[in-house]
Design an enzyme around this catalytic site. Structure first.
Site, PDB file in Angstrom:
ATOM      1  N   ASP A 180      17.102 124.799  42.213  1.00 44.13           N
ATOM      2  CA  ASP A 180      17.054 123.416  42.680  1.00 44.13           C
ATOM      3  C   ASP A 180      15.854 122.557  42.251  1.00 44.13           C
ATOM      4  O   ASP A 180      16.017 121.546  41.611  1.00 44.13           O
ATOM      5  CB  ASP A 180      17.138 123.390  44.207  1.00 44.13           C
ATOM      6  CG  ASP A 180      18.267 124.267  44.742  1.00 44.13           C
ATOM      7  OD1 ASP A 180      18.845 125.048  43.964  1.00 44.13           O
ATOM      8  OD2 ASP A 180      18.580 124.170  45.941  1.00 44.13           O
ATOM      9  N   GLU A 415      13.988 135.293  51.146  1.00 45.19           N
ATOM     10  CA  GLU A 415      14.696 134.550  50.097  1.00 45.19           C
ATOM     11  C   GLU A 415      13.829 134.557  48.829  1.00 45.19           C
ATOM     12  O   GLU A 415      14.333 134.740  47.731  1.00 45.19           O
ATOM     13  CB  GLU A 415      14.912 133.119  50.607  1.00 45.19           C
ATOM     14  CG  GLU A 415      15.709 132.222  49.703  1.00 45.19           C
ATOM     15  CD  GLU A 415      15.860 130.814  50.286  1.00 45.19           C
ATOM     16  OE1 GLU A 415      15.190 130.502  51.304  1.00 45.19           O
ATOM     17  OE2 GLU A 415      16.647 130.027  49.725  1.00 45.19           O
TER      18      GLU A 415
HETATM   19  C1  9YW Z   1      19.779 124.771  49.311  1.00 50.31           C
HETATM   20  C2  9YW Z   1      21.929 129.978  48.673  1.00 50.31           C
HETATM   21  C3  9YW Z   1      21.334 128.953  47.750  1.00 50.31           C
HETATM   22  C4  9YW Z   1      21.181 129.488  46.311  1.00 50.31           C
HETATM   23  C5  9YW Z   1      20.369 128.554  45.442  1.00 50.31           C
HETATM   24  C6  9YW Z   1      19.059 128.235  46.137  1.00 50.31           C
HETATM   25  C7  9YW Z   1      19.312 127.653  47.532  1.00 50.31           C
HETATM   26  C8  9YW Z   1      20.560 125.827  48.613  1.00 50.31           C
HETATM   27  O1  9YW Z   1      20.070 128.597  48.291  1.00 50.31           O
HETATM   28  O2  9YW Z   1      19.956 126.405  47.450  1.00 50.31           O
HETATM   29  O3  9YW Z   1      20.310 124.109  50.198  1.00 50.31           O
HETATM   30  O4  9YW Z   1      18.598 124.585  49.001  1.00 50.31           O
HETATM   31  O5  9YW Z   1      18.269 127.368  45.371  1.00 50.31           O
HETATM   32  O6  9YW Z   1      20.156 129.139  44.187  1.00 50.31           O
HETATM   33  O7  9YW Z   1      22.439 129.686  45.739  1.00 50.31           O
HETATM   34  O8  9YW Z   1      21.173 131.157  48.681  1.00 50.31           O
END
Ligand code: 9YW
Length: 442
Positions: A180, A415
């Site tokens: 992100d 995480e």
């Molecule tokens: C958010 C779920 C997700 C991952 C992404 C990570 C984060 C979602 O979490 O994004 O709302 O910030 O960046 O890679 O798929 O674990």
């Protein structure tokens, strides 16, 4: 007594705790990405979670992929979030505005995530085939039944996002990269000017109370603006290039696509669609070459490209190691491994564990506690190690395994982790962290 639970003392206990995390996050229809922060299914998380689950139950692993496939759009896109009915995550399905575009009965977002699915399915199939019996039968039936869907998914990526001959996939939102707020996207985001937008209230910062571990409000307003730009054209693939103010050729996603296209070709050959393999192998070659062509001769790292600005993207992030995933060029591979093990990456003596951080630890923009701006992500460690093992590099796989297990023994299944102290950050009991713990132990 919770003080007794940390750190974990034995690998056996690590495995049983990882299984407990996945079981606790399982709401029946799906294993949510995290218990509190992310109460839904994320596309690439689901693939990693499935491979972890397959160490426990092949049937349950396949169910996870099945649930994701059922959310596939008519276009072939597999959405990045499949929403459960659990409230509390923002942006929710209403904010996405995808009702009527996503399949009947499915609540989803309107963008995608990196296509690791075929690679993880191949891994599950190999595990199930080795086990034989019912597991082997289930995996074969599942693969025969769903192959056309995975092929449609790759065909959509190739045509809607990579049809220009560059051998690189375009993303229209940083969320599509899965990384992100990586500094990879700072340049492109700096040119996104949010216009009139419905007001919004974030929920992530209510859950991760140390806000400095999450993206800023300014970043979030740009994230939401891009969602609105897509919704305004009804998520029409043909119109996105004309309206989106963020367009990046994502080198890491492209490498994942190349590798997964090769894995999909192997599955197609094995499970009744051999006529599809030339096309899949052609995409694998095209994107492998596309990724190789982005490498900066000076730094040795692969680069994304900001399409609208017509510029290469500079910051040294983990995405620079895309060739470790996809290249067939031995000299490039050797150079990348040297950098990977050098003082800017896993060879930095200040690290708690010799694992790759999300940005180089010597990068001036490093933020060791902030999300994709510096922390170490367990899922990335395993994915890169898996790619190296696939190449026959058992030695490096073993080294990354040892460091990763040592990191995970603190016991929270974070995480992400602070690179120098090993402190778990973000969400605890994150599903894909537990899943890769099971893979390391398998
Ligand atoms: C958010 C779920 C997700 C991952 C992404 C990570 C984060 C979602 O979490 O994004 O709302 O910030 O960046 O890679 O798929 O674990």
């Amino acid at each position: 007594n919770s003080d007794d639970s940390y750190p974990i003392r034995t690998l056996g206990e690590l495995g049983s705790r990882a299984r407990d995390v996945l079981a606790a996050n399982d709401i029946g229809t799906m294993v949510t990405a995290a218990p509190n922060l992310y109460p839904h299914m994320w596309s690439w998380d689901a693939a990693f979670v499935a491979t972890g689950l397959s160490t426990v139950s092949v049937a349950r692993a396949l169910q996870e992929l099945d649930y994701l496939v059922a959310a596939q759009w008519k276009s072939g896109m597999i959405p990045h979030i499949v929403f459960s009915d659990v409230p509390g995550y923002f942006p929710d399905v209403d904010r996405w505005g995808t009702r009527g575009v996503s399949p009947e009965g499915v609540q989803s977002s309107g963008i995608c995530q990196p296509p690791v699915h075929a690679t993880m399915l191949r891994r599950i199939v190999e595990r199930a085939t080795a086990a034989g019996g019912e597991d082997a039968r289930l995996a074969e039936d599942f693969t025969r039944r769903t192959l056309p869907h995975w092929i449609d998914w790759h065909a959509w990526l190739r045509s809607a996002r990579g049809g220009d001959g560059s051998g690189l996939l375009t993303i229209y939102h940083g969320w599509e990269s899965g990384m992100d707020n990586s500094p990879r996207f700072d340049g492109p985001y700096s040119r996104v000017q949010p216009g009139d937008m419905e007001p919004f209230v974030r929920t992530d910062t209510l859950k991760v109370t140390d806000h400095s571990q999450r993206p800023s409000d300014e970043e979030y307003s740009r994230y939401l603006w891009l969602v609105q730009q897509m919704a305004d054209v009804g998520f029409d693939d043909a119109r996105l290039p004309g309206v989106m103010s963020f367009q990046v050729k994502d080198v890491f996603m492209s490498a994942i696509f190349a590798a997964a296209s090769e894995d999909l070709a192997v599955l197609a050959e094995q499970f009744g669609l051999p006529e599809e393999t030339p096309q899949l192998r052609q995409w694998a070659r095209e994107f492998r070459d596309g990724v190789d062509a982005t490498v900066d001769a000076e730094t040795g790292l692969a680069r994304d490209r900001d399409v609208l600005a017509g510029e290469w993207i500079g910051p040294p992030t983990i995405a620079g190691f895309a060739p470790l995933v996809s290249t067939a060029d031995q000299a490039l591979l050797d150079r990348q491994l040297e950098i990977f093990e050098g003082p800017d990456w896993t060879g930095d003596p200040r690290l708690a564990f010799p694992l790759p951080a999300s940005t180089s630890t010597t990068y001036e923009g490093l933020k060791p506690r902030q999300y994709w701006r510096g922390p170490v992500w367990p899922v990335m460690n395993w994915y890169l190690a898996h790619c190296l093992r696939r190449r026959g590099d058992g030695k490096r796989y073993g080294q990354l395994r040892e460091a990763s297990l040592a990191q995970l023994m603190e016991g929270h299944f974070g995480e992400y982790y602070e690179p120098f102290t090993g402190e778990p950050l973000g969400s605890m009991d994150q599903s894909w962290t537990a899943a890769v713990a099971l893979e390391w132990l398998a």
